[in-house]
Design a protein around this motif. Structure first.
Motif, short mmCIF file in Angstrom:
data_model
loop_
_atom_site.label_atom_id
_atom_site.label_comp_id
_atom_site.label_asym_id
_atom_site.label_seq_id
_atom_site.Cartn_x
_atom_site.Cartn_y
_atom_site.Cartn_z
N GLU A 28 -39.10 25.95 43.55
CA GLU A 28 -39.78 24.88 44.29
C GLU A 28 -41.03 24.42 43.54
O GLU A 28 -41.29 23.22 43.40
CB GLU A 28 -40.15 25.34 45.69
N THR A 29 -41.82 25.38 43.05
CA THR A 29 -43.02 25.04 42.29
C THR A 29 -42.66 24.30 41.01
O THR A 29 -43.27 23.29 40.65
CB THR A 29 -43.81 26.31 41.94
N LYS A 30 -41.64 24.79 40.31
CA LYS A 30 -41.21 24.16 39.06
C LYS A 30 -40.68 22.76 39.30
O LYS A 30 -40.94 21.84 38.50
CB LYS A 30 -40.14 25.04 38.41
N ALA A 31 -39.95 22.57 40.40
CA ALA A 31 -39.38 21.26 40.69
C ALA A 31 -40.46 20.22 40.97
O ALA A 31 -40.31 19.05 40.60
CB ALA A 31 -38.43 21.36 41.88
N ARG A 32 -41.53 20.63 41.62
CA ARG A 32 -42.62 19.69 41.92
C ARG A 32 -43.31 19.21 40.65
O ARG A 32 -43.93 18.15 40.63
CB ARG A 32 -43.62 20.33 42.86
N ARG A 33 -43.24 20.01 39.59
CA ARG A 33 -43.90 19.64 38.34
C ARG A 33 -42.92 19.03 37.33
O ARG A 33 -43.32 18.68 36.22
CB ARG A 33 -44.56 20.88 37.73
N TRP A 34 -41.67 18.90 37.71
CA TRP A 34 -40.66 18.40 36.78
C TRP A 34 -40.87 16.91 36.51
O TRP A 34 -41.13 16.13 37.42
CB TRP A 34 -39.27 18.61 37.38
N VAL A 35 -40.77 16.54 35.24
CA VAL A 35 -40.80 15.13 34.87
C VAL A 35 -39.62 14.84 33.95
O VAL A 35 -39.19 15.71 33.19
CB VAL A 35 -42.12 14.72 34.16
N SER A 36 -39.10 13.64 34.03
CA SER A 36 -37.99 13.22 33.19
C SER A 36 -38.41 13.26 31.71
O SER A 36 -39.58 13.04 31.39
CB SER A 36 -37.57 11.81 33.59
N PRO A 37 -37.46 13.52 30.80
CA PRO A 37 -37.82 13.61 29.38
C PRO A 37 -38.39 12.33 28.79
O PRO A 37 -39.08 12.37 27.78
CB PRO A 37 -36.49 13.96 28.71
N TYR A 38 -38.08 11.17 29.39
CA TYR A 38 -38.52 9.89 28.83
C TYR A 38 -39.12 9.00 29.91
O TYR A 38 -38.75 9.08 31.08
CB TYR A 38 -37.34 9.14 28.19
N GLU A 39 -40.04 8.16 29.48
CA GLU A 39 -40.58 7.15 30.38
C GLU A 39 -39.51 6.09 30.66
O GLU A 39 -39.36 5.64 31.78
CB GLU A 39 -41.82 6.51 29.74
N PHE A 40 -38.79 5.69 29.64
CA PHE A 40 -37.57 4.90 29.78
C PHE A 40 -36.71 5.21 28.57
O PHE A 40 -37.17 5.83 27.61
CB PHE A 40 -37.84 3.40 29.94
N TYR A 41 -35.45 4.80 28.59
CA TYR A 41 -34.51 5.25 27.58
C TYR A 41 -34.98 4.86 26.18
O TYR A 41 -35.38 3.71 25.96
CB TYR A 41 -33.12 4.66 27.84
N PRO A 42 -34.97 5.80 25.22
CA PRO A 42 -35.49 5.52 23.87
C PRO A 42 -34.82 4.29 23.25
O PRO A 42 -33.60 4.27 23.07
CB PRO A 42 -35.13 6.78 23.08
N PRO A 43 -35.60 3.26 22.93
CA PRO A 43 -35.00 2.00 22.45
C PRO A 43 -34.73 1.99 20.95
O PRO A 43 -34.99 1.01 20.27
CB PRO A 43 -36.07 0.98 22.83
N GLU A 44 -34.26 3.10 20.40
CA GLU A 44 -33.94 3.15 18.98
C GLU A 44 -32.78 2.21 18.68
O GLU A 44 -31.97 1.91 19.54
CB GLU A 44 -33.58 4.58 18.56
N ALA A 45 -32.70 1.77 17.43
CA ALA A 45 -31.60 0.87 17.04
C ALA A 45 -30.83 1.50 15.89
O ALA A 45 -31.43 1.91 14.90
CB ALA A 45 -32.16 -0.49 16.62
N PRO A 46 -29.52 1.61 16.02
CA PRO A 46 -28.71 2.04 14.87
C PRO A 46 -28.90 1.06 13.71
O PRO A 46 -29.38 -0.07 13.91
CB PRO A 46 -27.27 1.99 15.41
N GLY A 47 -28.55 1.46 12.50
CA GLY A 47 -28.79 0.61 11.34
C GLY A 47 -28.22 -0.78 11.48
O GLY A 47 -27.01 -0.97 11.39
N GLY A 48 -29.08 -1.76 11.72
CA GLY A 48 -28.64 -3.14 11.83
C GLY A 48 -27.93 -3.48 13.12
O GLY A 48 -27.43 -4.59 13.28
N GLY A 49 -27.86 -2.52 14.05
CA GLY A 49 -27.10 -2.74 15.27
C GLY A 49 -27.96 -3.14 16.45
O GLY A 49 -29.13 -3.48 16.32
N VAL A 50 -27.35 -3.07 17.63
CA VAL A 50 -28.02 -3.47 18.87
C VAL A 50 -28.93 -2.33 19.34
O VAL A 50 -28.48 -1.19 19.44
CB VAL A 50 -26.97 -3.76 19.96
N PRO A 51 -30.22 -2.60 19.61
CA PRO A 51 -31.10 -1.53 20.10
C PRO A 51 -30.60 -0.93 21.40
O PRO A 51 -30.02 -1.64 22.24
CB PRO A 51 -32.45 -2.26 20.32
#
Length: 462
Positions: free
Chosen positions: A262-285
């Motif tokens: 319960e204590t751990k769950a209250r402090r849990w945060v998602s790994p990212y603020e929003f999905y990492p917008p990386e782009a494959p080489g020359g592709g769609v981000p």
């Protein structure tokens, strides 16, 4: 034979996924394929046809939108695109992203829950062709994922795991329950029932079936399984609460974790603020296509309460704004285009509330202490984002580490109150933080400290 071909064509027209060809569904022409007589599912065409990079971008965003909504076949399609199984997708090649969507598909109940059955004329019930083709798809996905992971180092595997956790966390109770199963040793490697045929094969030893790399992606842990089941119940989902109680009773040792989890769950945060917008080489981000619920939509509607100067400062920090502007309507088109290229969002000429939110989030993620402080306040107040005290405290910590006296003072109130279990109540730590903030020149802290000292000076012990 013609009637079966017509049926396949009808299925292709009715379902909104890509690449249908009756030759790829071997039971239509009597030929066996695959493993144990299972067959690949057909792929209907996308609802639009556009050539070149623009067409590829539209299709990728279309599949991402469906995949974030937990569509099994869209997840498989994305995995194939990012694996560049077709040479036309070579510019999209990204094996981390491919693995993410393979995990999402394998963990998706749409891929293994029995949907329909066919009667055997000799008596009894047989699995439907739909069940068979899904089984083949899962078998192939297991092999593909194990091969992808075998070529990754620990850091790349961590990225796969963190992205899956983020996507599942956007699905609410259903996503948290799935995460609970991924960490629960009473389920298969991808959270399916332990007696699932693909899970049994993946757990075998040997080159033919075993998937040793998949088995170690999510290390089994009662604490983590409990944590995510608890997070599911926190959403208010009644079924999730029932499953949590069932989890507690499923093994003698599990109930004793209750207070710790319960204590751990209250402090849990998602790994990212929003999905990492990386782009494959020359592709769609990579774009974040998670769908906000009513609470998130309301919080976003409150973003106009935030003074626009904070958005301007974030855009300036990101080196996207080179002229003064006082309102969203004055943001230049090139600034909007630049921000959307950074965040992977599709086009449009107006600066929206989501653009403003992403600007602050992007600046915070990239180390701007002012944006980190602003984002912390937004999480505390439910402006732009839903109230999340754990996430607010996280961003206060990031700003405080860069010397923000305002953030240090804000953190002191957490320790002063023991707010929502995010920070344990610690009056001494609160006073120390307030003193440090006052010495750094933060006036609200200095005024509060003076009031505390005046009160102490009137006591006999002083």
């Amino acid at each position: 034979m013609r009637s079966w071909t017509a049926l396949a064509a009808g299925l292709c027209a009715a379902v909104s996924l890509s690449g249908c060809d009756v030759r790829d569904w071997p039971w239509l022409n009597g030929r066996k394929a695959g493993i144990d007589g299972n067959y690949a599912c057909p792929r209907p065409p996308a609802p639009f046809q556009t050539q070149g990079f623009n067409g590829q971008e539209r299709e990728v965003r279309y599949y991402r939108h469906l995949a974030f909504a937990n569509d099994f076949f869209a997840q498989l399609e994305l995995a194939s695109r990012y694996a560049a199984t077709d040479t036309s997708d070579k510019n999209l090649e990204d094996h981390i992203e491919s693995s993410v969507w393979l995990v999402m598909a394998l963990a998706n109940q749409q891929g293994y829950a029995p949907m329909s059955r066919a009667m055997d004329p000799r008596g009894g019930v047989l699995a439907s062709r739909y069940d068979k083709c899904r089984a083949f798809e899962r078998e192939r996905a297991y092999r593909m994922l194990d091969n992808e992971l075998s070529m990754m180092d620990s850091g790349e595997r961590d990225k796969v795991r963190d992205r899956v956790i983020y996507i599942q966390s956007t699905l609410g109770a259903e996503g948290f329950r799935t995460l609970g199963r991924l960490y629960d040793d009473q389920y298969g490697p991808m959270g399916e029932p332990a007696d699932n045929p693909q899970a049994i094969r993946a757990m075998m030893r040997g080159q033919r079936y075993g998937a040793s790399n998949v088995r170690t992606l999510f290390e089994r842990s009662d604490v983590d399984a409990y944590l995510y089941n608890y997070k599911a119940s926190e959403t208010g989902d009644v079924g999730a609460y029932v499953l949590l109680k069932d989890f507690e009773k499923s093994a003698p040792s599990r109930a004793r974790y209750a207070s710790f989890v319960e204590t751990k769950a209250r402090r849990w945060v998602s790994p990212y603020e929003f999905y990492p917008p990386e782009a494959p080489g020359g592709g769609v981000p990579h774009s974040d296509e998670s769908r906000p619920d009513d609470g998130a939509s309301y919080a976003l509607s409150r973003l106009r309460e935030l003074p626009f100067i904070h958005v301007v400062r974030a855009l300036d920090y990101l080196n996207l704004l080179h002229e003064a502007c006082l309102s969203p309507d004055e943001v230049p088109k090139q600034t909007i285009a630049g921000l959307r290229n950074m965040t992977g969002r599709p086009g449009g000429e107006r600066f929206t509330d989501t653009d403003a939110l992403r600007a602050i989030q992007m600046a915070a993620v990239n180390g701007d202490s002012r944006s980190q402080l602003v984002l912390a306040v937004m999480y505390s107040e439910g402006v732009g984002v839903e109230v999340d005290y754990a996430r607010a405290f996280y961003w206060y910590q990031q700003a405080e580490r860069q010397g923000s006296p305002e953030a240090r003072y804000a953190m002191s109130t957490y320790f002063d109150l023991g707010l929502k279990g995010v920070a344990d109540q610690d009056k001494a730590e609160a006073v120390v933080m307030q003193l440090d903030a006052a010495l750094a020149g933060f006036k609200p802290s200095a005024g509060r400290l003076q009031a505390v000292l005046a009160q102490v000076s009137r006591t006999p012990e002083s």
